[in-house]
Design an enzyme around this catalytic site. Structure first.
Site, PDB file in Angstrom:
ATOM      1  N   CYS A 194      -4.603  12.561  12.391  1.00  0.00           N
ATOM      2  CA  CYS A 194      -5.568  11.262  12.498  1.00  0.00           C
ATOM      3  C   CYS A 194      -5.689  10.667  13.902  1.00  0.00           C
ATOM      4  CB  CYS A 194      -4.990  10.303  11.501  1.00  0.00           C
ATOM      5  SG  CYS A 194      -3.432   9.688  11.742  1.00  0.00           S
ATOM      6  N   ARG A 235      -9.182   0.535   4.378  1.00  0.00           N
ATOM      7  CA  ARG A 235      -8.040   1.343   3.647  1.00  0.00           C
ATOM      8  C   ARG A 235      -7.068   0.660   3.590  1.00  0.00           C
ATOM      9  NH1 ARG A 235      -6.533   5.702   7.322  1.00  0.00           N
ATOM     10  NH2 ARG A 235      -5.067   5.823   5.482  1.00  0.00           N
ATOM     11  N   ASP A 270       3.939  -0.212  12.283  1.00  0.00           N
ATOM     12  CA  ASP A 270       2.663  -0.490  11.435  1.00  0.00           C
ATOM     13  C   ASP A 270       2.588  -1.810  11.905  1.00  0.00           C
ATOM     14  OD1 ASP A 270       3.107   1.215   8.226  1.00  0.00           O
ATOM     15  OD2 ASP A 270       2.350   1.870  10.386  1.00  0.00           O
ATOM     16  N   VAL A 318       7.319   6.331  17.231  1.00  0.00           N
ATOM     17  CA  VAL A 318       7.347   7.120  16.094  1.00  0.00           C
ATOM     18  C   VAL A 318       5.939   7.877  15.645  1.00  0.00           C
ATOM     19  CG1 VAL A 318       6.865   6.610  13.520  1.00  0.00           C
ATOM     20  CG2 VAL A 318       8.348   4.981  14.761  1.00  0.00           C
ATOM     21  N   LYS A 359       0.686  -1.219  -0.097  1.00  0.00           N
ATOM     22  CA  LYS A 359       0.025   0.171  -0.047  1.00  0.00           C
ATOM     23  C   LYS A 359       0.943   1.245   0.092  1.00  0.00           C
ATOM     24  CE  LYS A 359      -1.781   1.436   4.029  1.00  0.00           C
ATOM     25  NZ  LYS A 359      -1.519   2.917   4.409  1.00  0.00           N
ATOM     26  N   ASN A 360       1.912   1.455   0.888  1.00  0.00           N
ATOM     27  CA  ASN A 360       2.718   2.599   1.150  1.00  0.00           C
ATOM     28  C   ASN A 360       3.733   2.785  -0.083  1.00  0.00           C
ATOM     29  OD1 ASN A 360       0.933   3.228   3.268  1.00  0.00           O
ATOM     30  ND2 ASN A 360       2.549   2.552   4.820  1.00  0.00           N
ATOM     31  N   ARG A 393       0.531  14.308  12.879  1.00  0.00           N
ATOM     32  CA  ARG A 393       0.846  14.178  11.272  1.00  0.00           C
ATOM     33  C   ARG A 393       1.184  15.575  10.692  1.00  0.00           C
ATOM     34  NH1 ARG A 393      -0.963   9.170  10.021  1.00  0.00           N
ATOM     35  NH2 ARG A 393       0.845   8.971   8.395  1.00  0.00           N
ATOM     36  N   PRO A 394       2.208  16.197  11.339  1.00  0.00           N
ATOM     37  CA  PRO A 394       2.648  17.521  10.760  1.00  0.00           C
ATOM     38  C   PRO A 394       3.422  17.227   9.385  1.00  0.00           C
ATOM     39  CG  PRO A 394       4.080  17.003  12.528  1.00  0.00           C
ATOM     40  CD  PRO A 394       3.065  15.951  12.469  1.00  0.00           C
ATOM     41  N   VAL A 395       3.445  18.120   8.537  1.00  0.00           N
ATOM     42  CA  VAL A 395       4.405  18.322   7.258  1.00  0.00           C
ATOM     43  C   VAL A 395       5.374  19.531   7.130  1.00  0.00           C
ATOM     44  CG1 VAL A 395       2.184  17.126   5.928  1.00  0.00           C
ATOM     45  CG2 VAL A 395       2.413  19.695   6.028  1.00  0.00           C
ATOM     46  N   ASP A 396       5.684  19.769   8.265  1.00  0.00           N
ATOM     47  CA  ASP A 396       6.717  20.774   8.400  1.00  0.00           C
ATOM     48  C   ASP A 396       8.174  20.320   7.882  1.00  0.00           C
ATOM     49  OD1 ASP A 396       6.663  18.885  10.764  1.00  0.00           O
ATOM     50  OD2 ASP A 396       8.678  19.976  11.365  1.00  0.00           O
ATOM     51  N   LEU A 397       8.338  18.977   7.836  1.00  0.00           N
ATOM     52  CA  LEU A 397       9.717  18.681   7.069  1.00  0.00           C
ATOM     53  C   LEU A 397       9.619  18.585   5.636  1.00  0.00           C
ATOM     54  CD1 LEU A 397      10.505  15.493   9.614  1.00  0.00           C
ATOM     55  CD2 LEU A 397      11.463  17.937   9.509  1.00  0.00           C
ATOM     56  N   ARG A 404      -4.400  11.293   3.815  1.00  0.00           N
ATOM     57  CA  ARG A 404      -3.323  12.099   4.116  1.00  0.00           C
ATOM     58  C   ARG A 404      -2.280  11.989   2.892  1.00  0.00           C
ATOM     59  NH1 ARG A 404      -0.663  13.441   6.733  1.00  0.00           N
ATOM     60  NH2 ARG A 404       0.890  12.655   7.384  1.00  0.00           N
TER      61      ARG A 404
HETATM   62  C1  EPZ Z   1       4.226   6.539   6.549  1.00  0.00           C
HETATM   63  O1  EPZ Z   1       3.719   7.883   7.109  1.00  0.00           O
HETATM   64  C2  EPZ Z   1       3.274   5.703   6.403  1.00  0.00           C
HETATM   65  N1  EPZ Z   1       2.221   5.911   5.522  1.00  0.00           N
HETATM   66  C3  EPZ Z   1       2.790   5.157   7.614  1.00  0.00           C
HETATM   67  O2  EPZ Z   1       1.916   4.007   7.500  1.00  0.00           O
HETATM   68  C4  EPZ Z   1       3.815   4.611   8.368  1.00  0.00           C
HETATM   69  O3  EPZ Z   1       3.440   4.422   9.792  1.00  0.00           O
HETATM   70  C5  EPZ Z   1       4.942   5.751   8.428  1.00  0.00           C
HETATM   71  O4  EPZ Z   1       5.273   6.225   7.351  1.00  0.00           O
HETATM   72  C6  EPZ Z   1       5.979   5.465   9.444  1.00  0.00           C
HETATM   73  O5  EPZ Z   1       6.744   4.274   8.870  1.00  0.00           O
HETATM   74  C7  EPZ Z   1       2.489   6.110   3.943  1.00  0.00           C
HETATM   75  O6  EPZ Z   1       3.577   5.610   3.476  1.00  0.00           O
HETATM   76  C8  EPZ Z   1       1.297   6.533   3.188  1.00  0.00           C
HETATM   77  P1  EPZ Z   1       6.740   9.926   8.726  1.00  0.00           P
HETATM   78  P2  EPZ Z   1       4.367   9.346   7.186  1.00  0.00           P
HETATM   79  O7  EPZ Z   1       6.594  11.228   7.904  1.00  0.00           O
HETATM   80  O8  EPZ Z   1       5.049   9.537   6.038  1.00  0.00           O
HETATM   81  C9  EPZ Z   1       6.802  12.961  12.210  1.00  0.00           C
HETATM   82  C10 EPZ Z   1      -0.118   2.901   7.687  1.00  0.00           C
HETATM   83  O9  EPZ Z   1      -0.463   2.328   8.698  1.00  0.00           O
HETATM   84  N2  EPZ Z   1       6.911  14.104  10.785  1.00  0.00           N
HETATM   85  O10 EPZ Z   1       7.674   8.813   8.639  1.00  0.00           O
HETATM   86  O11 EPZ Z   1       3.152  10.148   7.727  1.00  0.00           O
HETATM   87  C11 EPZ Z   1       5.561  12.524  12.319  1.00  0.00           C
HETATM   88  O12 EPZ Z   1       4.424  13.122  13.257  1.00  0.00           O
HETATM   89  C12 EPZ Z   1       0.460   4.237   7.700  1.00  0.00           C
HETATM   90  O13 EPZ Z   1       0.006   2.300   6.527  1.00  0.00           O
HETATM   91  C13 EPZ Z   1       6.982  15.319  11.216  1.00  0.00           C
HETATM   92  O14 EPZ Z   1       7.204  15.696  12.781  1.00  0.00           O
HETATM   93  O15 EPZ Z   1       5.424   8.995   8.158  1.00  0.00           O
HETATM   94  C14 EPZ Z   1       5.645  11.119  12.931  1.00  0.00           C
HETATM   95  O16 EPZ Z   1       5.621  11.224  14.267  1.00  0.00           O
HETATM   96  C15 EPZ Z   1       0.528   4.797   9.181  1.00  0.00           C
HETATM   97  N3  EPZ Z   1       6.901  16.420  10.374  1.00  0.00           N
HETATM   98  C16 EPZ Z   1       7.004  10.591  12.295  1.00  0.00           C
HETATM   99  O17 EPZ Z   1       7.663  11.814  11.866  1.00  0.00           O
HETATM  100  C17 EPZ Z   1       6.895  15.886   9.062  1.00  0.00           C
HETATM  101  O18 EPZ Z   1       7.107  16.783   8.193  1.00  0.00           O
HETATM  102  C18 EPZ Z   1       6.872   9.600  11.260  1.00  0.00           C
HETATM  103  O19 EPZ Z   1       6.124  10.181  10.148  1.00  0.00           O
HETATM  104  C19 EPZ Z   1       6.580  14.635   8.761  1.00  0.00           C
HETATM  105  C20 EPZ Z   1       6.678  13.689   9.820  1.00  0.00           C
END
Ligand code: EPZ
Length: 448
Positions: A129, A413, A321, A343, A35-36, A134-138, A105
């Site tokens: 969620c 989903r 996950d 995480v 999926k991812n 789930r911020p996107v600042d990075l 998302r």
């Molecule tokens: C991806 O989410 C996956 N989703 C998630 O799978 C998975 O749990 C996650 O990576 C971790 O492996 C998809 O690929 C669609 P992250 P993502 O950015 O990209 C923080 C599932 O069940 N963060 O690695 O959103 C964030 O808050 C889903 O299939 C920031 O602070 O994960 C979190 O605490 C759930 N700022 C940590 O990083 C940012 O700009 C990890 O998030 C981005 C993230």
């Protein structure tokens, strides 16, 4: 666009899944495409002005939703089974519609490719969620480091490079956290940027590597994917590709746990064992045998379950996950297990639901202390997120009696027909609408 895809329809929302316990499973199960990977690669098709073919695409509500977002951006899509033909030759103005992005998302990942292709992107800020803010600042800071002007107004992320020569510029980016999504957004953005981009402290997940392989197959110049430093040299344009997605390591891990928790011997393929080496190591520590019969074929042989500790970490650490699924397994493992979720800040909500089934779990901050019990008992439970729903199905298969799971939209989903795969292995599960369920449970009804 072919709309005969799994949709989470209103009546489906109201449905519940009945799971009869003390299941004994057997046989072989096919693992679907990841999926991812699928979601990131679908966003990546926006980079290509020619036709792309994606194979091994899972049939999931999230994939349907991503297709809707792409279609709204002007992309032509045609789905035939697990094959998706995509043509992003003529994409519109780079504005993704709020009502679609807010339902998925991952559709925020379109911001990088849109900016790289069009020099502009207007993408709604994804909401939080159940598992966290789930911020996107990075993502945003990385795009700014590549020369994008980014404003966030009224819940909309407006990114633009037209004032700066119209193209993203290669740059050096350090990610404070190895974010999967941010790494994927920046890889895609950098493929068409001017010059070289270096992403440090990058995510190393197999899905990130799959996206990089997909982009390279379109002619992108990317080195170091799968390590913590990725180098991308921008190119003028990308070309058509026919690409097959990797197997879903999280689905594979979920089904290995299904075998372990029901004391059943199962085999599954295709799978890439090194994508789930921490999962295999932990199952072996718990007392389960895992045998690699061929390079892409695993067999799980059950054993007496004993406690172990788990800490979720970015890849190659233990995947968040699969945390909920392992908690269900450890709730039936002898002894005390400590599970630490590092995480996401709110991904222990399934504890309350497992405790309703007789588990003995205490939460302290990011830690869950699991005291193993000999048996769980079926109960009505509610899924709180995608992976928690799978964990509750697994707990229901092992429990005494019947479990009724609400919140099936989460399950749909992320898992392609998990119920039918478990039924095919001998599990007794069925999806009913509550009124039918009441009738069936009534004295006159014919209870199973
Ligand atoms: C991806 O989410 C996956 N989703 C998630 O799978 C998975 O749990 C996650 O990576 C971790 O492996 C998809 O690929 C669609 P992250 P993502 O950015 O990209 C923080 C599932 O069940 N963060 O690695 O959103 C964030 O808050 C889903 O299939 C920031 O602070 O994960 C979190 O605490 C759930 N700022 C940590 O990083 C940012 O700009 C990890 O998030 C981005 C993230």
């Amino acid at each position: 666009m072919n709309l005969t895809e799994p949709q989470s329809l209103p009546e489906q929302e109201a449905q519940v899944l009945q799971v009869w316990g003390r299941a004994s499973l057997q046989g072989h199960v096919k693992i679907s495409g990841a999926k991812n990977s699928a979601l990131a690669i679908m966003a990546g098709t926006l980079l290509c002005p020619q036709a792309c073919r994606i194979r091994n695409l899972p049939s999931l509500v999230d994939v349907t939703r991503m297709s809707e977002v792409l279609s709204a951006l002007g992309v032509q899509l045609e789905r035939d089974g697990d094959i998706l033909d995509v043509n992003a030759g003529d994409i519109g103005n780079g504005s993704a519609p709020y009502e679609l992005v807010s339902r998925l998302r991952a559709s925020f990942f379109v911001i990088g490719p849109l900016l790289a292709r069009l020099g502009v992107a207007h993408v709604p800020l994804p909401g939080g969620c159940a598992i966290g803010a789930r911020p996107v600042d990075l993502h945003v800071r990385g795009l700014q480091a590549m020369g994008a002007e980014v404003r966030i107004e009224h819940g909309m992320v407006q990114a633009d490079v037209r004032g700066r020569g119209g193209k993203l510029q290669g740059g050096k980016i350090y990610l404070d956290y190895p974010s999967v999504g941010a790494t994927e957004t920046l890889i895609m953005a950098a493929t068409l940027a001017e010059g070289e981009t270096q992403i440090e402290n990058a995510a190393q997940e197999p899905e990130v590597v799959d996206l990089a392989h997909f982009c390279r197959a379109m002619g992108a110049k990317i080195r170091g994917a799968g390590t913590n430093t990725i180098l991308i040299s921008g190119v003028e344009r990308l070309h058509a590709v026919d690409y097959s997605i990797i197997p879903d390591r999280i689905e594979a891990g979920t089904l290995l746990v299904a075998g372990a928790i029901t004391h059943s011997e199962l085999s599954l393929s295709p799978v890439v064992p090194e994508h789930i080496s921490p999962v295999i190591a932990k199952l072996r520590a718990i007392g389960v045998k895992i045998i690699a019969e061929t390079p892409d074929h695993l067999r799980v042989i059950p054993g007496a379950l004993r406690a172990t500790d788990i800490e979720t970490l970015p890849y190659p650490g233990f995947p968040t996950d699969l945390q909920a699924q392992f908690m269900a397994l450890l709730s039936l493992s002898e002894g005390n297990s400590l599970i630490t979720e590092t995480v996401f800040e709110n991904r222990l909500r399934h504890v309350a639901e497992l405790n309703r089934m007789g588990a003995n779990i205490r939460v302290k901050g990011r830690h869950a202390i699991v005291h193993g019990v000999p048996m769980l008992s079926g109960a009505p439970v509610v899924a709180t997120d995608l992976r928690a729903s799978a964990a509750l199905v697994l707990a229901g298969l092992a429990a005494e009696g019947k479990t009724t799971l609400q919140g099936l939209s989460h399950l749909d989903r992320g898992y392609e027909n998990l119920e039918s795969k478990l039924r095919q292995l001998g599990g007794n599960l069925q999806r009913v609408t509550p009124e039918a369920k009441e009738r069936e449970d009534s004295p006159s009804g014919v209870a199973q």
